[in-house]
Write a protein that holds these residues in place. Structure first.
Motif, PDB file in Angstrom:
ATOM      1  N   SER A  21       0.984  -1.138   0.223  1.00  0.00           N
ATOM      2  CA  SER A  21       0.175   0.222  -0.171  1.00  0.00           C
ATOM      3  C   SER A  21       0.960   1.501  -0.263  1.00  0.00           C
ATOM      4  O   SER A  21       2.190   1.003   0.953  1.00  0.00           O
ATOM      5  N   GLY A  22       0.171   2.351  -0.319  1.00  0.00           N
ATOM      6  CA  GLY A  22       0.665   3.907  -0.352  1.00  0.00           C
ATOM      7  C   GLY A  22       1.384   3.858  -1.915  1.00  0.00           C
ATOM      8  O   GLY A  22       0.705   4.202  -3.034  1.00  0.00           O
ATOM      9  N   SER A  23       2.526   4.890  -2.010  1.00  0.00           N
ATOM     10  CA  SER A  23       2.752   5.347  -2.871  1.00  0.00           C
ATOM     11  C   SER A  23       2.766   5.058  -4.008  1.00  0.00           C
ATOM     12  O   SER A  23       4.239   3.972  -4.742  1.00  0.00           O
ATOM     13  N   ILE A  24       2.167   3.715  -4.805  1.00  0.00           N
ATOM     14  CA  ILE A  24       2.751   2.731  -5.672  1.00  0.00           C
ATOM     15  C   ILE A  24       2.351   2.782  -6.888  1.00  0.00           C
ATOM     16  O   ILE A  24       1.468   3.155  -7.181  1.00  0.00           O
ATOM     17  N   VAL A  25       3.491   3.276  -8.120  1.00  0.00           N
ATOM     18  CA  VAL A  25       3.230   3.423  -9.390  1.00  0.00           C
ATOM     19  C   VAL A  25       4.058   1.522 -10.044  1.00  0.00           C
ATOM     20  O   VAL A  25       2.999   1.502 -10.999  1.00  0.00           O
ATOM     21  N   ARG A  26       4.760   1.398  -9.280  1.00  0.00           N
ATOM     22  CA  ARG A  26       5.596  -0.395 -10.465  1.00  0.00           C
ATOM     23  C   ARG A  26       6.170  -0.518  -9.768  1.00  0.00           C
ATOM     24  O   ARG A  26       7.378  -0.374  -8.839  1.00  0.00           O
ATOM     25  N   LEU A  27       5.564  -2.017  -8.652  1.00  0.00           N
ATOM     26  CA  LEU A  27       6.816  -3.395  -8.130  1.00  0.00           C
ATOM     27  C   LEU A  27       6.634  -4.290  -9.246  1.00  0.00           C
ATOM     28  O   LEU A  27       6.012  -5.224  -9.381  1.00  0.00           O
ATOM     29  N   ASN A  28       8.286  -4.313  -9.890  1.00  0.00           N
ATOM     30  CA  ASN A  28       8.612  -5.098 -11.382  1.00  0.00           C
ATOM     31  C   ASN A  28       9.061  -5.898 -10.555  1.00  0.00           C
ATOM     32  O   ASN A  28       8.308  -7.148 -10.924  1.00  0.00           O
ATOM     33  N   THR A  29       9.200  -6.734  -9.422  1.00  0.00           N
ATOM     34  CA  THR A  29       9.531  -7.923  -8.458  1.00  0.00           C
ATOM     35  C   THR A  29       9.516  -7.712  -7.388  1.00  0.00           C
ATOM     36  O   THR A  29       9.542  -7.264  -6.439  1.00  0.00           O
ATOM     37  N   MET A  30       8.336  -9.342  -6.927  1.00  0.00           N
ATOM     38  CA  MET A  30       7.861  -8.602  -5.487  1.00  0.00           C
ATOM     39  C   MET A  30       8.134 -10.180  -4.876  1.00  0.00           C
ATOM     40  O   MET A  30       8.501 -11.087  -5.958  1.00  0.00           O
ATOM     41  N   GLY A  31       8.556 -10.600  -3.502  1.00  0.00           N
ATOM     42  CA  GLY A  31       9.240 -11.478  -2.970  1.00  0.00           C
ATOM     43  C   GLY A  31       9.078 -11.712  -1.148  1.00  0.00           C
ATOM     44  O   GLY A  31       8.820 -11.159  -0.822  1.00  0.00           O
ATOM     45  N   TRP A  32       9.944 -12.993  -1.415  1.00  0.00           N
ATOM     46  CA  TRP A  32      10.041 -13.447  -0.208  1.00  0.00           C
ATOM     47  C   TRP A  32      11.331 -14.008   0.587  1.00  0.00           C
ATOM     48  O   TRP A  32      12.164 -14.531  -0.501  1.00  0.00           O
ATOM     49  N   TYR A  33      11.849 -13.509   1.219  1.00  0.00           N
ATOM     50  CA  TYR A  33      12.819 -14.280   2.142  1.00  0.00           C
ATOM     51  C   TYR A  33      12.375 -14.027   3.323  1.00  0.00           C
ATOM     52  O   TYR A  33      11.514 -14.227   3.916  1.00  0.00           O
ATOM     53  N   ARG A  34      14.215 -15.492   4.252  1.00  0.00           N
ATOM     54  CA  ARG A  34      13.560 -15.724   5.491  1.00  0.00           C
ATOM     55  C   ARG A  34      15.357 -15.885   6.327  1.00  0.00           C
ATOM     56  O   ARG A  34      15.905 -15.474   5.238  1.00  0.00           O
ATOM     57  N   GLN A  35      14.834 -16.001   7.545  1.00  0.00           N
ATOM     58  CA  GLN A  35      16.109 -15.795   8.536  1.00  0.00           C
ATOM     59  C   GLN A  35      15.579 -16.209  10.240  1.00  0.00           C
ATOM     60  O   GLN A  35      14.605 -15.851  10.425  1.00  0.00           O
ATOM     61  N   ALA A  36      16.439 -17.679   9.942  1.00  0.00           N
ATOM     62  CA  ALA A  36      16.707 -18.361  11.510  1.00  0.00           C
ATOM     63  C   ALA A  36      17.691 -17.276  12.388  1.00  0.00           C
ATOM     64  O   ALA A  36      18.344 -16.479  12.261  1.00  0.00           O
ATOM     65  N   PRO A  37      17.402 -16.989  13.659  1.00  0.00           N
ATOM     66  CA  PRO A  37      17.874 -16.907  14.527  1.00  0.00           C
ATOM     67  C   PRO A  37      19.851 -17.096  14.273  1.00  0.00           C
ATOM     68  O   PRO A  37      19.920 -18.454  13.887  1.00  0.00           O
ATOM     69  N   GLY A  38      20.732 -16.349  14.437  1.00  0.00           N
ATOM     70  CA  GLY A  38      21.871 -16.452  13.869  1.00  0.00           C
ATOM     71  C   GLY A  38      21.589 -17.053  12.357  1.00  0.00           C
ATOM     72  O   GLY A  38      23.105 -17.652  12.598  1.00  0.00           O
ATOM     73  N   LYS A  39      21.067 -16.370  12.064  1.00  0.00           N
ATOM     74  CA  LYS A  39      21.836 -16.975  10.109  1.00  0.00           C
ATOM     75  C   LYS A  39      21.198 -16.000   9.128  1.00  0.00           C
ATOM     76  O   LYS A  39      20.203 -15.018   9.842  1.00  0.00           O
ATOM     77  N   GLN A  40      22.221 -15.869   8.633  1.00  0.00           N
ATOM     78  CA  GLN A  40      22.326 -14.537   7.447  1.00  0.00           C
ATOM     79  C   GLN A  40      20.574 -14.684   6.869  1.00  0.00           C
ATOM     80  O   GLN A  40      19.735 -16.026   6.226  1.00  0.00           O
ATOM     81  N   ARG A  41      19.776 -14.013   6.368  1.00  0.00           N
ATOM     82  CA  ARG A  41      18.557 -13.957   5.648  1.00  0.00           C
ATOM     83  C   ARG A  41      18.795 -14.545   4.123  1.00  0.00           C
ATOM     84  O   ARG A  41      19.979 -13.502   3.257  1.00  0.00           O
ATOM     85  N   GLU A  42      17.735 -15.167   3.866  1.00  0.00           N
ATOM     86  CA  GLU A  42      18.269 -16.015   2.455  1.00  0.00           C
ATOM     87  C   GLU A  42      17.294 -15.663   1.332  1.00  0.00           C
ATOM     88  O   GLU A  42      15.858 -15.681   2.185  1.00  0.00           O
ATOM     89  N   LEU A  43      16.836 -15.816   0.448  1.00  0.00           N
ATOM     90  CA  LEU A  43      15.884 -15.593  -0.728  1.00  0.00           C
ATOM     91  C   LEU A  43      15.731 -17.026  -0.898  1.00  0.00           C
ATOM     92  O   LEU A  43      15.713 -17.767  -0.690  1.00  0.00           O
TER      93      LEU A  43
END
Length: 115
Positions: free
Chosen positions: A25-47
Motif C-alpha cells: 500500500s502507499g504510493s505505488i507506481v510499479r513494483l516490478n518484482t515482489m518476493g519473500w526472504y527468510r531469516q532464522a536466528p543466528g543465520k543470514q537472510r536468504e531468498l
C-alpha cells in the motif's frame, strides 16, 4: 512511501501448510518484482522466491517442490504457499518489493514449525 504488510505466519506441526500474504500500500507506481526472504536466528537472510509483474517466478532450491509463489497485481499482493513444512523452515519471513529506484521490506511474520 510503499508499505508492505505480511500476514499468515504462525505455529504449526511438521507436514502442515501455511499461506503467507503480503499486501502493498502507499504510493505505488510499479513494483516490478515482489518476493519473500527468510531469516532464522543466528543465520543470514536468504531468498525464498520472487515473482515479477509478468508472472515469472524463482524458487530457492531449498524449498522447490514444497513452496510456490504467486501475486495478484490488481490487489498488489504477493503470496507464498508453503506445504510439507519442516522444522528447518522455521524463520521470520520478510516480504520484499523492488522497482527501478528502491527496495522495500516488510516487518516480517514468524513461522515456527515443530517436529
Amino acid at each position: 512511501q510503499v508499505h508492505l504488510v505480511e500476514s499468515g505466519g504462525g505455529l504449526v506441526q511438521a507436514g502442515a501448510s501455511l499461506r503467507l500474504s503480503c499486501a502493498a500500500s502507499g504510493s505505488i507506481v510499479r513494483l516490478n518484482t515482489m518476493g519473500w526472504y527468510r531469516q532464522a536466528p543466528g543465520k543470514q537472510r536468504e531468498l525464498v522466491g520472487t515473482v515479477t509483474s509478468g508472472g515469472n517466478t524463482i524458487i530457492a532450491d531449498s524449498v522447490k517442490g514444497r513452496f510456490t509463489i504467486s501475486r495478484d497485481n490488481a490487489k498488489n499482493t504477493v503470496y507464498l504457499q508453503m506445504n510439507s513444512l519442516k522444522p528447518e523452515d522455521t524463520a521470520i519471513y520478510y516480504c520484499h518489493a523492488l522497482n527501478s529506484a528502491m527496495n522495500y521490506w516488510g516487518k516480517g511474520t514468524l513461522v515456527t514449525v515443530s517436529s
